[in-house]
Design a protein around this motif. Structure first.
Motif, PDB file in Angstrom:
ATOM      1  N   PHE A 153       0.859  -1.117  -0.057  1.00  0.00           N
ATOM      2  CA  PHE A 153       0.030   0.178  -0.034  1.00  0.00           C
ATOM      3  C   PHE A 153       1.002   1.336   0.077  1.00  0.00           C
ATOM      4  N   ARG A 154       0.742   2.009  -0.999  1.00  0.00           N
ATOM      5  CA  ARG A 154       1.543   3.164  -1.080  1.00  0.00           C
ATOM      6  C   ARG A 154       0.879   4.377  -0.580  1.00  0.00           C
ATOM      7  N   PRO A 155       1.477   5.247   0.398  1.00  0.00           N
ATOM      8  CA  PRO A 155       0.802   6.342   0.930  1.00  0.00           C
ATOM      9  C   PRO A 155       0.783   7.446  -0.382  1.00  0.00           C
ATOM     10  N   LEU A 156      -0.298   8.361  -0.285  1.00  0.00           N
ATOM     11  CA  LEU A 156      -0.236   9.395  -1.264  1.00  0.00           C
ATOM     12  C   LEU A 156       0.888  10.380  -1.207  1.00  0.00           C
ATOM     13  N   PRO A 157       1.188  11.100  -2.397  1.00  0.00           N
ATOM     14  CA  PRO A 157       2.090  12.261  -2.439  1.00  0.00           C
ATOM     15  C   PRO A 157       1.527  13.302  -1.642  1.00  0.00           C
ATOM     16  N   LYS A 158       2.667  14.195  -1.057  1.00  0.00           N
ATOM     17  CA  LYS A 158       2.024  15.272  -0.409  1.00  0.00           C
ATOM     18  C   LYS A 158       0.911  15.939  -1.133  1.00  0.00           C
ATOM     19  N   PHE A 159      -0.328  16.587  -0.440  1.00  0.00           N
ATOM     20  CA  PHE A 159      -1.135  17.147  -1.105  1.00  0.00           C
ATOM     21  C   PHE A 159      -0.802  18.390  -1.933  1.00  0.00           C
ATOM     22  N   GLU A 160      -1.175  18.464  -3.128  1.00  0.00           N
ATOM     23  CA  GLU A 160      -0.795  19.789  -3.855  1.00  0.00           C
ATOM     24  C   GLU A 160      -2.202  20.698  -4.011  1.00  0.00           C
ATOM     25  N   ARG A 161      -2.126  21.796  -3.358  1.00  0.00           N
ATOM     26  CA  ARG A 161      -3.224  22.600  -3.287  1.00  0.00           C
ATOM     27  C   ARG A 161      -3.381  23.485  -4.444  1.00  0.00           C
ATOM     28  N   GLU A 162      -4.722  23.300  -4.895  1.00  0.00           N
ATOM     29  CA  GLU A 162      -4.814  24.143  -6.325  1.00  0.00           C
ATOM     30  C   GLU A 162      -4.427  25.630  -6.223  1.00  0.00           C
ATOM     31  N   THR A 163      -3.629  25.929  -7.344  1.00  0.00           N
ATOM     32  CA  THR A 163      -3.460  27.440  -7.325  1.00  0.00           C
ATOM     33  C   THR A 163      -4.101  27.927  -8.533  1.00  0.00           C
ATOM     34  N   GLY A 164      -4.296  29.383  -8.621  1.00  0.00           N
ATOM     35  CA  GLY A 164      -4.917  30.028  -9.740  1.00  0.00           C
ATOM     36  C   GLY A 164      -6.215  29.491  -9.847  1.00  0.00           C
ATOM     37  N   GLY A 165      -6.435  28.930 -11.096  1.00  0.00           N
ATOM     38  CA  GLY A 165      -7.885  28.687 -11.353  1.00  0.00           C
ATOM     39  C   GLY A 165      -8.482  27.293 -10.584  1.00  0.00           C
ATOM     40  N   VAL A 166      -8.829  27.857  -9.368  1.00  0.00           N
ATOM     41  CA  VAL A 166      -9.390  26.721  -8.332  1.00  0.00           C
ATOM     42  C   VAL A 166     -10.720  26.127  -9.102  1.00  0.00           C
ATOM     43  N   GLN A 167     -10.783  24.611  -9.256  1.00  0.00           N
ATOM     44  CA  GLN A 167     -12.160  24.323  -9.580  1.00  0.00           C
ATOM     45  C   GLN A 167     -12.851  23.106  -8.466  1.00  0.00           C
ATOM     46  N   ARG A 168     -11.981  22.859  -7.485  1.00  0.00           N
ATOM     47  CA  ARG A 168     -12.530  21.780  -6.621  1.00  0.00           C
ATOM     48  C   ARG A 168     -13.337  22.307  -5.394  1.00  0.00           C
ATOM     49  N   VAL A 169     -13.490  23.529  -5.554  1.00  0.00           N
ATOM     50  CA  VAL A 169     -14.468  24.450  -4.669  1.00  0.00           C
ATOM     51  C   VAL A 169     -15.529  25.003  -5.267  1.00  0.00           C
ATOM     52  N   ILE A 170     -16.476  24.214  -5.564  1.00  0.00           N
ATOM     53  CA  ILE A 170     -17.313  24.460  -6.606  1.00  0.00           C
ATOM     54  C   ILE A 170     -18.538  25.652  -5.939  1.00  0.00           C
ATOM     55  N   ILE A 171     -18.072  26.667  -5.819  1.00  0.00           N
ATOM     56  CA  ILE A 171     -18.992  27.832  -5.583  1.00  0.00           C
ATOM     57  C   ILE A 171     -19.473  28.493  -6.863  1.00  0.00           C
ATOM     58  N   PRO A 172     -20.610  29.232  -6.748  1.00  0.00           N
ATOM     59  CA  PRO A 172     -21.314  29.610  -7.810  1.00  0.00           C
ATOM     60  C   PRO A 172     -20.299  30.144  -9.038  1.00  0.00           C
ATOM     61  N   ALA A 173     -19.233  31.104  -8.501  1.00  0.00           N
ATOM     62  CA  ALA A 173     -18.730  31.762  -9.676  1.00  0.00           C
ATOM     63  C   ALA A 173     -18.041  30.763 -10.214  1.00  0.00           C
ATOM     64  N   ILE A 174     -17.326  29.680  -9.583  1.00  0.00           N
ATOM     65  CA  ILE A 174     -16.446  28.837 -10.119  1.00  0.00           C
ATOM     66  C   ILE A 174     -17.346  27.914 -11.039  1.00  0.00           C
ATOM     67  N   ALA A 175     -18.576  27.542 -10.533  1.00  0.00           N
ATOM     68  CA  ALA A 175     -19.628  26.545 -11.491  1.00  0.00           C
ATOM     69  C   ALA A 175     -19.655  27.138 -12.945  1.00  0.00           C
ATOM     70  N   ARG A 176     -20.119  28.650 -12.779  1.00  0.00           N
ATOM     71  CA  ARG A 176     -20.471  29.137 -13.807  1.00  0.00           C
ATOM     72  C   ARG A 176     -19.326  29.136 -15.015  1.00  0.00           C
ATOM     73  N   ARG A 177     -18.074  29.501 -14.486  1.00  0.00           N
ATOM     74  CA  ARG A 177     -16.845  29.447 -15.102  1.00  0.00           C
ATOM     75  C   ARG A 177     -16.528  27.967 -15.666  1.00  0.00           C
ATOM     76  N   ARG A 178     -16.859  27.006 -14.949  1.00  0.00           N
ATOM     77  CA  ARG A 178     -16.393  25.700 -15.312  1.00  0.00           C
ATOM     78  C   ARG A 178     -17.559  25.048 -16.433  1.00  0.00           C
ATOM     79  N   HIS A 179     -18.748  25.752 -16.282  1.00  0.00           N
ATOM     80  CA  HIS A 179     -19.749  24.935 -17.133  1.00  0.00           C
ATOM     81  C   HIS A 179     -19.405  24.980 -18.840  1.00  0.00           C
ATOM     82  N   PRO A 180     -18.861  26.165 -19.377  1.00  0.00           N
ATOM     83  CA  PRO A 180     -18.395  25.973 -20.594  1.00  0.00           C
ATOM     84  C   PRO A 180     -17.395  25.041 -20.898  1.00  0.00           C
TER      85      PRO A 180
END
Lengths: 196, 606
Positions: free
Chosen positions: B179-206
């Motif tokens: 069993f391999r531990p995961l690599p150190k977590f890489e925080r999203e920088t710039g165009g965050v998309q994993r926190v899907i608040i409305p502004a990001i959802a609107r940007r992501r849809h297209p």
């Protein structure tokens, strides 16, 4: 050498129908053929009807047989044999365990479980050959009532142009090792009885 | 080495071979064996989640951490997970994520026949559709690659017939894996998309719409190169577009036709299909359930001669149904195997039906026997599990059942809307943890005077005995934390809690009646008794009927036990058969003994 075979295993949930059909499918593969098997688990298994299709061929497409194409029906229960007998092809054969499991529709409800004579006459009408096996008493005689499916498979093996050793090997590979001996005895007993 | 694997076993193998490190599921027929088998491989973590949404959320977290991951569930389980699934399409994934949806055409073990290919269209992500175990194994790995390449969730859709059929799979014996531990977590920088608040959802849809076009382009070239989509050229008089298990029936019934076999049913390589259609005289679509492919082809203006006009919309496809459709359209003239139904023997008996029943010894029996005796002034809201058989004769003690966890909410709504009868919800232990906690909180909060009977049989029984939070044993056989249902209920503020031995008929009756009278919010009956298939169930000395004492009153038949049968002996007063007990089936649970008015049933004395 067999080129193509459709088997239908039927019975009541908990009788070992699925294990038997697993073994039969694996035998097909070990004989160098393609093989598939199909059944449905879940809700129906709670005392309901169990059906399992096994097909051998050079290449098998559908995992289920079509009604009217089954070469051999292997039924672990008398009533179930009559329920499924119309799946046989003309001149197909039936192996049936002489055990009755009364469905709730007959024990609680008004339905009637037909007599053995009537059920056998239905089977004989549809099949070219009906082999009745006292699998439960033979299994007890072998040393474990849970070897019913080995008795049924032993009977089946005598109807097919196959090496009995292939069957025995697959059975022994499948059962827990502490039950190997009793299954060996059951297989031999089943073969001997059906050859009589 | 060639071995026979079920579709579910093959999916587990494929997941392991493709490096899936973490998988989560809630059991549900026909999906259950996927995780049970995956759990046995080395170097991985596999878990039962308390419900399907939790399972998918677990997989999403693993994926965001960088792991390849899989969540498995039955088709209706995807409804539970859909809240996360639809937005996961927007967030995208990091490690490959495959959601296995095991659909149940024919509703062999389900409450509906929904076609989950539709989720792929509405969520705008791909759906893989294997046709046998070998494809199931192979497609998992390719689906994971697609998931990572296009940063999209992928559905791998199985059906009962695929999941529970065995066919040959080429395999090697798995080597050891750490069993391999995961690599150190890489925080999203710039165009965050994993926190899907409305502004990001609107940007992501297209971007999602573009991703779908990119995947469609992939299905038109790479998917053909990899043999996931393929054309089998034969006679060009008839061309067939098909996918999944339907392909197997087509090959047997229409062996001379040219076939475009789709391994991905969404998105479709429409231009390839259009070109295929142009080269055949007649194009038909053969698919199970919805006209999913057919509608897309028609919308694209591809001429489809036949589809759901000749093949059934409802139920599982079979060789016979494909044959009947092909005959109707004049595509074949072979009416198939002759089945001799006429000229049968005159005395052909009616074959009695064999409905499923609660097993001998089942801990649900005494409850439903008691519920049936008290149903005159009650409505019973049921839930998903073996106890849904409470609706069957002889109990007929269930008035509504719709989905996992719905019993409590339905009883609550009935009562609060002014229902005059007592409202009883029946829910199992695993179902309680799945989706019973939230509706119970709602009922307590709103002071709904309902009865909640928690039928705790210490296992997820219907799907074949899986562990859950109430048992405290994990999928991989480790000791987890067991959650005490009574303590949870008490902590929620329930003031009436009675624990009842599942096989004690008198106590059951007293407790149920007291609960039905309770007028201070929900009354909880905790009915405890282990499923007969668990090691916690103990067989007792078997019962037998004293034919001297039996008056053929039929009371024991009302417990609905398969071990109780009619004897050959007729009681002359009412001309009915006396009872007997099948020693092969009886577990000695004593419920029949307790209800016999003449004390004719007792321990067998041999």
């Amino acid at each position: 050498m067999i080129e193509k075979l459709n088997l239908l295993f039927v019975g009541v949930g908990g009788q070992g129908v699925l294990t038997a059909s697993d073994i039969a499918a694996q035998v097909g593969l070990d004989l160098g053929l393609d093989a598939k098997k199909s059944e449905v688990h879940g809700f129906a298994q709670r005392g309901g009807v169990v059906e399992s299709h096994v097909r051998w061929a050079r290449h098998v497409g559908s995992p289920t047989c079509e009604r009217g194409t089954v070469d051999i029906l292997i039924s672990f229960e008398l009533l179930e044999a009559a329920r499924w007998v119309e799946w046989l092809r003309p001149s197909g054969m039936v192996i049936v365990n002489r055990q009755k499991i009364i469905p709730m529709s007959a024990s609680v409800g008004d339905a009637v479980y037909p007599t053995e004579d009537v059920l056998l006459s239905v089977l004989e009408y549809h099949a070219s050959k009906v082999i009745v096996v006292d699998a439960l008493s033979l299994a007890a005689q072998a040393g474990n009532p849970r070897t019913v499916n080995t008795i049924m498979l032993a009977t089946l093996s005598t109807l097919l142009d196959t090496d009995p050793m292939v069957w025995e090997t697959v059975i022994l590979r499948r059962v827990p090792s502490k039950y190997a001996d009793v299954n060996k005895v059951a297989f031999a007993l089943g073969q001997r009885e059906s050859r009589r | 080495m060639k071995i026979l694997l079920s579709g579910n076993e093959a999916i587990a193998l494929g997941a392991w071979e493709a490096g899936v490190q973490y998988a989560s599921a809630y059991p549900g027929t026909p999906s259950t064996e996927i995780l049970e088998n995956f759990a046995r491989y080395p170097g991985i973590k596999a878990e039962w989640a308390s419900n399907e949404k939790v399972a998918l959320d677990n997989a999403i977290g693993a994926s965001f951490g960088g792991a390849r991951t899989l969540a498995a569930m039955k088709h209706v389980g995807v409804n539970v997970a859909a809240d996360s699934l639809m937005s996961l399409s927007y967030t995208g994934v990091k490690g490959g994520l495959v959601l296995v949806s095991a659909d149940d055409p024919g509703a062999f073990s389900s409450q509906n026949e929904q076609d989950n290919r539709q989720y792929a269209r509405s969520g705008k992500f791909p759906c893989f559709d294997p046709a046998d175990s070998e494809e199931a194994r192979r497609f998992v790995g390719i689906a994971l690659e697609v998931s990572e390449t296009f940063q999209t969730p992928v559905i791998l859709r199985s059906t009962t017939r695929l999941s529970h059929s065995k066919s040959a799979v080429e395999t090697t014996i798995p080597e050891e894996r750490e069993f391999r531990p995961l690599p150190k977590f890489e925080r999203e920088t710039g165009g965050v998309q994993r926190v899907i608040i409305p502004a990001i959802a609107r940007r992501r849809h297209p971007e999602i719409e573009q991703r779908l076009r990119d995947v469609a382009a992939w299905t038109a070239d790479q998917a053909f190169e990899k043999g996931i989509n393929r054309i089998e050229w034969k006679n060009k008089t008839l061309g067939i577009v098909t996918s999944g298990i339907a392909y197997q029936y087509v090959c047997e019934i229409l062996p001379d036709a040219s076939i475009l076999k789709l391994g991905i049913s969404y998105p479709l390589p429409l231009e390839n299909i259009r070109a295929f259609a142009a080269q055949v005289e007649t194009l038909i679509v053969v698919e199970e359930l919805d006209p999913f492919i057919e509608d897309q082809l028609k919308a694209a203006g591809i001429p489809v001669a036949h589809g759901k006009d000749i093949f059934p919309l409802c139920g599982e496809l079979t060789l016979a149904k494909v044959r009947a459709g092909a005959l109707q359209a004049g595509l074949i003239d072979d009416s198939g195997p002759a089945v001799i139904l006429d000229a049968r023997p005159e005395d052909v008996p009616i074959i009695p039906s064999r409905p499923p029943a609660l097993c001998p010894g089942c801990p649900h029996r005494a409850f439903f026997y008691t519920m049936a005796r008290n149903k005159r002034n009650a409505i019973i809201a049921g839930d998903i599990g073996c106890y849904s058989m409470g609706v069957l004769a002889p109990f007929e003690a269930m008035d509504m059942l719709i989905s996992m966890g719905a019993s409590i909410g339905m009883a609550h709504g009935f009562k609060q809307a002014g229902g005059q009868e007592a409202a009883v919800a029946t829910i199992g232990d695993s179902t309680f943890f799945h989706s019973g906690l939230a509706p119970l909180a709602s009922a307590v909060y709103n002071r709904a005077n309902i009865v909640v009977a928690i039928l705790d049989n210490r296992i997820t029984a219907m799907t074949g005995q899986q562990q859950h939070p109430g048992t405290g044993v994990t999928l991989q056989g480790e000791t987890g934390q067991e959650i005490d249902i009574a303590a949870v209920v008490r902590a929620m503020g329930v003031t009436f809690i009675e624990e009842v031995d599942a096989w004690d008929v008198n106590k059951m009756n007293k407790s149920l009646r007291a609960a039905m009278k309770h007028q201070d919010g929900p009354a909880v009956l905790l009915v405890r008794g282990a499923c007969v298939f668990t090691p916690h169930f103990h067989r007792q000395p078997q019962m037998q009927v004293d034919l001297e004492k039996c008056v053929a009153c039929g009371s024991c038949f009302r417990v609905g036990c398969p071990a109780i049968i009619k004897s050959e002996v007729i009681y002359p007063t009412n001309n009915k058969p006396k009872s007997a007990i099948d020693p092969l089936l009886c577990t000695g649970c004593t419920v029949c003994m307790q209800v016999c008015p003449t004390n004719a049933i007792g321990e067998a004395n041999d």
